[in-house]
Write an enzyme that holds these catalytic residues in place. Structure first.
Site, mmCIF file in Angstrom:
data_model
loop_
_atom_site.group_PDB
_atom_site.id
_atom_site.type_symbol
_atom_site.label_atom_id
_atom_site.label_comp_id
_atom_site.label_asym_id
_atom_site.label_seq_id
_atom_site.Cartn_x
_atom_site.Cartn_y
_atom_site.Cartn_z
ATOM 1 C CG HIS A 43 40.612 40.544 4.355
ATOM 2 N ND1 HIS A 43 40.542 39.337 4.538
ATOM 3 C CD2 HIS A 43 39.864 41.084 5.193
ATOM 4 C CE1 HIS A 43 39.756 39.015 5.624
ATOM 5 N NE2 HIS A 43 39.305 40.274 6.177
ATOM 6 C CG ASP A 101 38.476 43.387 8.356
ATOM 7 O OD1 ASP A 101 38.325 42.844 7.369
ATOM 8 O OD2 ASP A 101 38.142 43.015 9.663
ATOM 9 C CG HIS A 108 42.372 39.649 9.340
ATOM 10 N ND1 HIS A 108 42.579 41.033 8.890
ATOM 11 C CD2 HIS A 108 41.225 39.540 9.080
ATOM 12 C CE1 HIS A 108 41.341 41.629 8.588
ATOM 13 N NE2 HIS A 108 40.428 40.580 8.658
ATOM 14 N NE ARG A 133 37.710 30.163 12.716
ATOM 15 C CZ ARG A 133 37.837 31.084 12.201
ATOM 16 N NH1 ARG A 133 37.642 31.378 10.947
ATOM 17 N NH2 ARG A 133 37.911 32.331 13.072
HETATM 18 C C1 LIG Z 1 31.120 46.988 5.830
HETATM 19 C C2 LIG Z 1 31.808 46.383 5.143
HETATM 20 C C3 LIG Z 1 32.981 45.950 5.108
HETATM 21 C C4 LIG Z 1 33.174 45.032 4.245
HETATM 22 C C5 LIG Z 1 32.457 45.466 2.986
HETATM 23 C C6 LIG Z 1 31.304 45.692 3.738
HETATM 24 O O1 LIG Z 1 30.261 46.724 2.977
HETATM 25 C C7 LIG Z 1 30.373 44.311 4.101
HETATM 26 C C8 LIG Z 1 31.479 43.195 4.087
HETATM 27 C C9 LIG Z 1 32.886 43.559 4.666
HETATM 28 C C10 LIG Z 1 33.844 42.588 4.282
HETATM 29 C C11 LIG Z 1 33.815 41.132 5.164
HETATM 30 C C12 LIG Z 1 35.028 40.322 4.701
HETATM 31 C C13 LIG Z 1 36.115 40.976 4.264
HETATM 32 C C14 LIG Z 1 35.995 42.327 3.395
HETATM 33 C C15 LIG Z 1 37.403 42.770 3.039
HETATM 34 C C16 LIG Z 1 34.899 41.848 2.385
HETATM 35 O O2 LIG Z 1 35.124 41.534 1.185
HETATM 36 O O3 LIG Z 1 33.543 42.149 2.942
HETATM 37 C C17 LIG Z 1 35.181 43.193 4.191
HETATM 38 C C18 LIG Z 1 34.848 44.576 3.724
HETATM 39 C C19 LIG Z 1 35.872 45.572 4.045
HETATM 40 O O4 LIG Z 1 36.249 45.609 5.229
HETATM 41 O O5 LIG Z 1 36.291 46.286 3.073
HETATM 42 O O1 LIG Z 2 36.629 34.145 9.931
HETATM 43 C C1 LIG Z 2 37.474 34.920 10.265
HETATM 44 O O2 LIG Z 2 38.389 34.552 11.440
HETATM 45 C C2 LIG Z 2 37.941 36.145 9.780
HETATM 46 C C3 LIG Z 2 36.636 36.878 9.079
HETATM 47 C C4 LIG Z 2 37.139 38.032 8.529
HETATM 48 O O3 LIG Z 2 38.258 38.436 8.436
HETATM 49 C C5 LIG Z 2 36.014 38.983 8.149
HETATM 50 O O4 LIG Z 2 34.798 38.695 8.117
HETATM 51 O O5 LIG Z 2 36.431 40.111 7.634
HETATM 52 FE FE LIG Z 3 38.558 40.658 8.053
#
Ligand SMILES: C=C1C[C@]23C[C@@]1(O)CC[C@H]2[C@@]12CCC[C@@](C)(C(=O)O1)[C@H]2[C@@H]3C(=O)O
Ligand SMILES: O=C(O)CCC(=O)C(=O)O
Ligand SMILES: [Fe+2]
Length: 355
Positions: A228, A230, A286, A296
């Site tokens: 994905h 961010d 990533h 981890r």
């Molecule tokens: C601030 C945010 C980015 C995120 C969605 C969220 O509301 C909280 C969790 C974040 C996260 C972390 C893991 C990867 C990700 C794609 C997800 O599903 O939850 C990211 C979200 C994002 O960056 O879109």
């Molecule tokens: O755990 C990791 O190395 C990646 C975590 C991550 O990509 C995320 O929380 O958005």
């Molecule tokens: Fe991420």
């Protein structure tokens, strides 16, 4: 990024999948529910061949130039001399360990609600995939008190104090990094009004995502966190001493591991910085893979603009030769788009040229 992994697969809503909260500690083989076919969608790349992810010393007088190059070519870099005390990194790791080692039923007391953002649960991107991931997460947006109270009724302040300190330090570092990253493109404080009169990004918003990837008997058949980008401007990631984070470098043929370096933090470009920089700093794909014998942990500080501020390509980066490539969007709107379109979200904002 090909979309075959992200073809929306919506069966049982994630919040109803409590049966899928595996007891990772006791399981001896990867069940079908967690078996992935596409772990090797791209080969792993030997870093000796491509050079590793850049490491930038923030005290280096050339830091801005090095960061610019890293953002343009990798979308990710590691930083040292970032000013975050090692003791605080150890503390966040210890709190993560403390949280994830609670029994499953106990952790579920702090489960993320179906339409909520914060709390314990499966990776929220799980709904886009037919198989579950070998990980658990805890998301904190705003105060962690309510969830911490559910986890540790008699001693929730310990967790909250560490989170509060961590988020405060990360916010300061993220603001500094923004100016280093944007400075490389010639952007200065007057160019970014929403950074505030002092340019301190006081109104910025952020989330903290604690991730746990238990050791896995057959790591090549499952996925820790699927590929994905961010949605953020930038993400600052602390990873413990176990590798697992991998990135796709533009133009390279496969996954490149970001090795854990003592005292280093990983910074990656998110979709909103991709938009703000008019594509000059591409957000990086990533994922996290898992390890056969080691647990981890990671903590991702997800940094964005004020929630309702319009973010579009910076005026200074746009001219006749460089037309705006993306429509403006607020972070709140973008998070909704991401929740709907996942890895195609950025593409929905792309302005297609009429010439
Ligand atoms: C601030 C945010 C980015 C995120 C969605 C969220 O509301 C909280 C969790 C974040 C996260 C972390 C893991 C990867 C990700 C794609 C997800 O599903 O939850 C990211 C979200 C994002 O960056 O879109
Ligand atoms: O755990 C990791 O190395 C990646 C975590 C991550 O990509 C995320 O929380 O958005
Ligand atoms: Fe991420």
């Amino acid at each position: 990024m090909p979309s075959r992994l992200s073809d929306a697969f919506r069966e049982v809503p994630v919040h109803l999948r409590n049966k899928d909260h595996l007891d990772f500690e006791s399981i001896r083989e990867v069940p079908d529910s967690h078996t992935w076919q596409d772990v090797d969608d791209y080969p792993s790349v030997d870093t000796a061949a491509v050079g590793g992810v850049p490491v930038v010393d923030l005290n280096d007088p050339n830091a801005m130039k090095l960061v610019r190059h890293a953002c343009e070519t990798w979308g990710v870099f590691q930083i040292v001399n970032h000013g975050i005390p090692m003791t605080l990194l150890q503390e966040i790791e210890a709190q993560g360990r403390r949280l994830f080692s609670l029994p499953a039923e106990h952790k579920l007391k702090a489960a993320r609600s179906p339409d909520g953002i914060s709390g314990y649960g499966l990776a929220r991107i799980s709904s886009f995939f037919p198989k579950l991931m070998w990980s658990e997460g805890f998301t904190i947006v705003g105060s962690p008190v309510e969830h911490a109270r559910q986890l540790w009724p008699d001693d929730y302040t310990q967790f909250c104090d560490v989170i509060e300190e961590y988020v405060k330090e990360m916010k300061g570092l993220a603001g500094k990094l923004m100016w280093v990253m944007l400075g490389g493109l010639g952007i200065t404080k007057p160019d970014l009004k929403w950074a505030g009169p002092k340019g301190d990004f006081k109104e910025a918003s952020a989330g903290l995502q604690l991730n746990s990837y238990p050791a896995c008997p057959d790591p090549n058949r499952t996925m820790g966190l699927a590929a994905h980008t961010d949605s953020t401007l930038l993400t600052i990631l602390y990873q413990n001493n176990t590798s697992g984070l991998q990135v796709l470098k533009d133009g390279s043929t496969g996954w490149i591991t970001v090795p854990p370096l003592p005292e280093a933090l990983v910074v990656n470009v998110g979709d909103l910085l991709h938009i703000l920089s008019n594509g000059k700093y591409p957000s990086v794909f990533h994922r996290a893979v898992v390890h056969q014998t080691r647990h981890r942990l990671s903590a991702a500080y997800l940094y964005g603009p004020p929630p309702n501020t319009q973010v579009g390509p910076l005026e200074k980066l746009v001219d006749l030769d460089n037309p705006p490539l993306y429509k403006s969007v607020t972070w709140n709107e973008y998070l909704e788009t991401k929740a709907k379109h996942f890895n195609e979200a950025l593409g929905t904002l792309r302005i297609t040229s009429t010439t």
